[in-house]
Scaffold this motif. Sequence first.
Motif, PDB file in Angstrom:
ATOM      1  N   VAL A  32       1.552   8.400  -4.165  1.00  0.00           N
ATOM      2  CA  VAL A  32       2.807   8.907  -3.589  1.00  0.00           C
ATOM      3  C   VAL A  32       2.847   8.519  -2.111  1.00  0.00           C
ATOM      4  CG1 VAL A  32       4.240  10.942  -3.154  1.00  0.00           C
ATOM      5  CG2 VAL A  32       2.791  10.851  -5.186  1.00  0.00           C
ATOM      6  N   PRO A  33       3.525   7.422  -1.767  1.00  0.00           N
ATOM      7  CA  PRO A  33       3.582   7.000  -0.362  1.00  0.00           C
ATOM      8  C   PRO A  33       4.365   7.965   0.499  1.00  0.00           C
ATOM      9  CG  PRO A  33       5.102   5.716  -1.673  1.00  0.00           C
ATOM     10  CD  PRO A  33       4.305   6.552  -2.649  1.00  0.00           C
ATOM     11  N   ARG A  34       4.002   8.070   1.740  1.00  0.00           N
ATOM     12  CA  ARG A  34       4.747   8.892   2.692  1.00  0.00           C
ATOM     13  C   ARG A  34       5.918   8.095   3.250  1.00  0.00           C
ATOM     14  NH1 ARG A  34       0.560  12.782   5.978  1.00  0.00           N
ATOM     15  NH2 ARG A  34      -0.477  13.639   4.142  1.00  0.00           N
ATOM     16  N   PHE A  35       6.867   8.822   3.848  1.00  0.00           N
ATOM     17  CA  PHE A  35       8.102   8.170   4.301  1.00  0.00           C
ATOM     18  C   PHE A  35       7.833   7.021   5.255  1.00  0.00           C
ATOM     19  CE2 PHE A  35      11.584   7.721   7.351  1.00  0.00           C
ATOM     20  CZ  PHE A  35      12.621   7.421   6.481  1.00  0.00           C
ATOM     21  N   ASP A  36       6.930   7.209   6.226  1.00  0.00           N
ATOM     22  CA  ASP A  36       6.678   6.141   7.185  1.00  0.00           C
ATOM     23  C   ASP A  36       6.038   4.933   6.524  1.00  0.00           C
ATOM     24  OD1 ASP A  36       4.364   7.570   6.707  1.00  0.00           O
ATOM     25  OD2 ASP A  36       3.529   7.203   8.690  1.00  0.00           O
ATOM     26  N   GLN A  37       5.275   5.179   5.426  1.00  0.00           N
ATOM     27  CA  GLN A  37       4.660   4.066   4.712  1.00  0.00           C
ATOM     28  C   GLN A  37       5.692   3.279   3.917  1.00  0.00           C
ATOM     29  OE1 GLN A  37       1.548   6.414   2.683  1.00  0.00           O
ATOM     30  NE2 GLN A  37       0.141   4.943   3.569  1.00  0.00           N
ATOM     31  N   GLU A  38       6.793   3.916   3.558  1.00  0.00           N
ATOM     32  CA  GLU A  38       7.826   3.227   2.802  1.00  0.00           C
ATOM     33  C   GLU A  38       8.460   2.104   3.622  1.00  0.00           C
ATOM     34  OE1 GLU A  38       9.306   4.248  -0.660  1.00  0.00           O
ATOM     35  OE2 GLU A  38       7.155   4.327  -0.426  1.00  0.00           O
TER      36      GLU A  38
ATOM     37  N   LEU B 276     -11.731  -6.620 -10.770  1.00  0.00           N
ATOM     38  CA  LEU B 276     -11.398  -6.417  -9.366  1.00  0.00           C
ATOM     39  C   LEU B 276      -9.885  -6.519  -9.269  1.00  0.00           C
ATOM     40  CD1 LEU B 276     -12.409  -6.117  -6.428  1.00  0.00           C
ATOM     41  CD2 LEU B 276     -12.433  -8.614  -6.294  1.00  0.00           C
ATOM     42  N   GLU B 277      -9.238  -5.486  -8.729  1.00  0.00           N
ATOM     43  CA  GLU B 277      -7.782  -5.429  -8.732  1.00  0.00           C
ATOM     44  C   GLU B 277      -7.251  -5.217  -7.314  1.00  0.00           C
ATOM     45  OE1 GLU B 277      -6.281  -2.808 -11.750  1.00  0.00           O
ATOM     46  OE2 GLU B 277      -7.890  -3.348 -13.155  1.00  0.00           O
ATOM     47  N   PHE B 278      -6.332  -6.097  -6.925  1.00  0.00           N
ATOM     48  CA  PHE B 278      -5.692  -6.026  -5.624  1.00  0.00           C
ATOM     49  C   PHE B 278      -4.290  -5.463  -5.794  1.00  0.00           C
ATOM     50  CE2 PHE B 278      -8.919  -9.252  -5.290  1.00  0.00           C
ATOM     51  CZ  PHE B 278      -9.498  -9.006  -4.047  1.00  0.00           C
ATOM     52  N   LEU B 279      -3.955  -4.448  -4.993  1.00  0.00           N
ATOM     53  CA  LEU B 279      -2.652  -3.813  -5.058  1.00  0.00           C
ATOM     54  C   LEU B 279      -1.881  -4.081  -3.777  1.00  0.00           C
ATOM     55  CD1 LEU B 279      -4.722  -1.960  -6.806  1.00  0.00           C
ATOM     56  CD2 LEU B 279      -2.820  -0.365  -6.846  1.00  0.00           C
ATOM     57  N   HIS B 280      -0.652  -4.522  -3.943  1.00  0.00           N
ATOM     58  CA  HIS B 280       0.256  -4.739  -2.825  1.00  0.00           C
ATOM     59  C   HIS B 280       1.409  -3.753  -2.957  1.00  0.00           C
ATOM     60  CE1 HIS B 280       3.660  -7.329  -0.951  1.00  0.00           C
ATOM     61  NE2 HIS B 280       3.106  -6.553  -0.034  1.00  0.00           N
ATOM     62  N   HIS B 281       1.612  -2.969  -1.918  1.00  0.00           N
ATOM     63  CA  HIS B 281       2.706  -2.004  -1.874  1.00  0.00           C
ATOM     64  C   HIS B 281       3.763  -2.557  -0.924  1.00  0.00           C
ATOM     65  CE1 HIS B 281      -0.262   0.676  -3.720  1.00  0.00           C
ATOM     66  NE2 HIS B 281      -1.082   0.308  -2.759  1.00  0.00           N
ATOM     67  N   PRO B 282       4.803  -3.229  -1.449  1.00  0.00           N
ATOM     68  CA  PRO B 282       5.791  -3.876  -0.575  1.00  0.00           C
ATOM     69  C   PRO B 282       6.634  -2.875   0.190  1.00  0.00           C
ATOM     70  CG  PRO B 282       5.881  -4.717  -2.839  1.00  0.00           C
ATOM     71  CD  PRO B 282       5.055  -3.484  -2.859  1.00  0.00           C
ATOM     72  N   ARG B 283       7.329  -3.387   1.201  1.00  0.00           N
ATOM     73  CA  ARG B 283       8.297  -2.559   1.929  1.00  0.00           C
ATOM     74  C   ARG B 283       9.363  -2.072   0.963  1.00  0.00           C
ATOM     75  NH1 ARG B 283       7.381  -6.973   5.306  1.00  0.00           N
ATOM     76  NH2 ARG B 283       6.403  -6.458   7.303  1.00  0.00           N
TER      77      ARG B 283
END
Length: 349
Positions: free
Chosen positions: A261-267, A181-188
């Motif tokens: 591939v994050p979108r600009f607003d997600q960045e 089970l893997e948790f991913l965090h995409h920071p600011r």
Amino acid sequence: MIELVEMARPATAQFESIDFSALLFREPAELCKLLTACQGDGFFYLDLSGTGTQKFLSDWRSSLALMAQWFDQPLHKKVEYNHGTLLHGTSYEAVGNYAGAREHTRDRNETFKLIDYYMNTEPERLPDVVQENMDVFERYITTANSITRELLSCLSDTLGLEEEDRLETSHTGDELANSSLEFLHHPRAATHERHFGHKTYTDTGTLSLFLTEHLGLEVFSQRTNAWEVVVPKPNYAVINVGDTLRFLSGQQFQSSIHRFVPRFDQEQKQHYSVGYFLRPGGCAVFQSSEGDLGNTSGSGGDALFQGSEGDLGDTSEWQHWRSSYKKLDHGFQAQSSMFLGGTEIEASA
């Protein structure tokens, strides 16, 4: 050789939506859709809104909230759980360990991994947040394992496989399987950072069950020869075929090629996602497209594989190779198809 063509604005992926409740009753139409999806792009939506899965979705949200608190602590606290191996109860990896989605970038994800086999055997390796909420995490892992193994059973039924030939017999849970089970965090993101998304790859395991509320996941469609955006759907999981199932099926099924591939607003904001990765235990035999057979090793029942490049090794070794290879820069990865599971594909950024 397939060429991965970059799209400035990827279209929305048009996956099959498969009703898990209907699969449980072996409804022919749903079984046919499942088989077609695995033979095609290796991706599909799984409808979990039926009876018996609401607690699973609730546990998903609860576990994400708990892990969000854990990710929020200082880096030096989190790296205490970086055991440097996939064969222990937990493994933490910080931002930048892998190649990013663009040339000359590194990834922008930090990951916390729980190996389900060790949840009870090595509880001292687990963070306090997991030990104090063991019922949530164990229940989530157990249900995710049941769902993915049921999908294998459905595929076996549809293919007419019997006894030891059935796909689920390699995933009994009796052996060390390294399912996780893997948790991913995409920071600011900061504007000066050279971290962006995650490079193109296939999953090493059998089936992956992914739940998120955010855009960013993209899949390469061999039908359209283009990248397509995977749009999250409420109460639906995204399921994809991994390298192991491709090998197990004699390459009837396709390892899904994907990237983040994050979108600009997600960045500009952080978000979280979670994946369950089903991997085999003992008694698995993999067959390459050339008809060569591997068998099982005598140590721990790990399955052997032989891929399109002729490499033979057990599944743990394959997993370690792939994990290490994904950490190399783009130039090194371009020299081999290993990061795509041996699939003969020409990738462009």
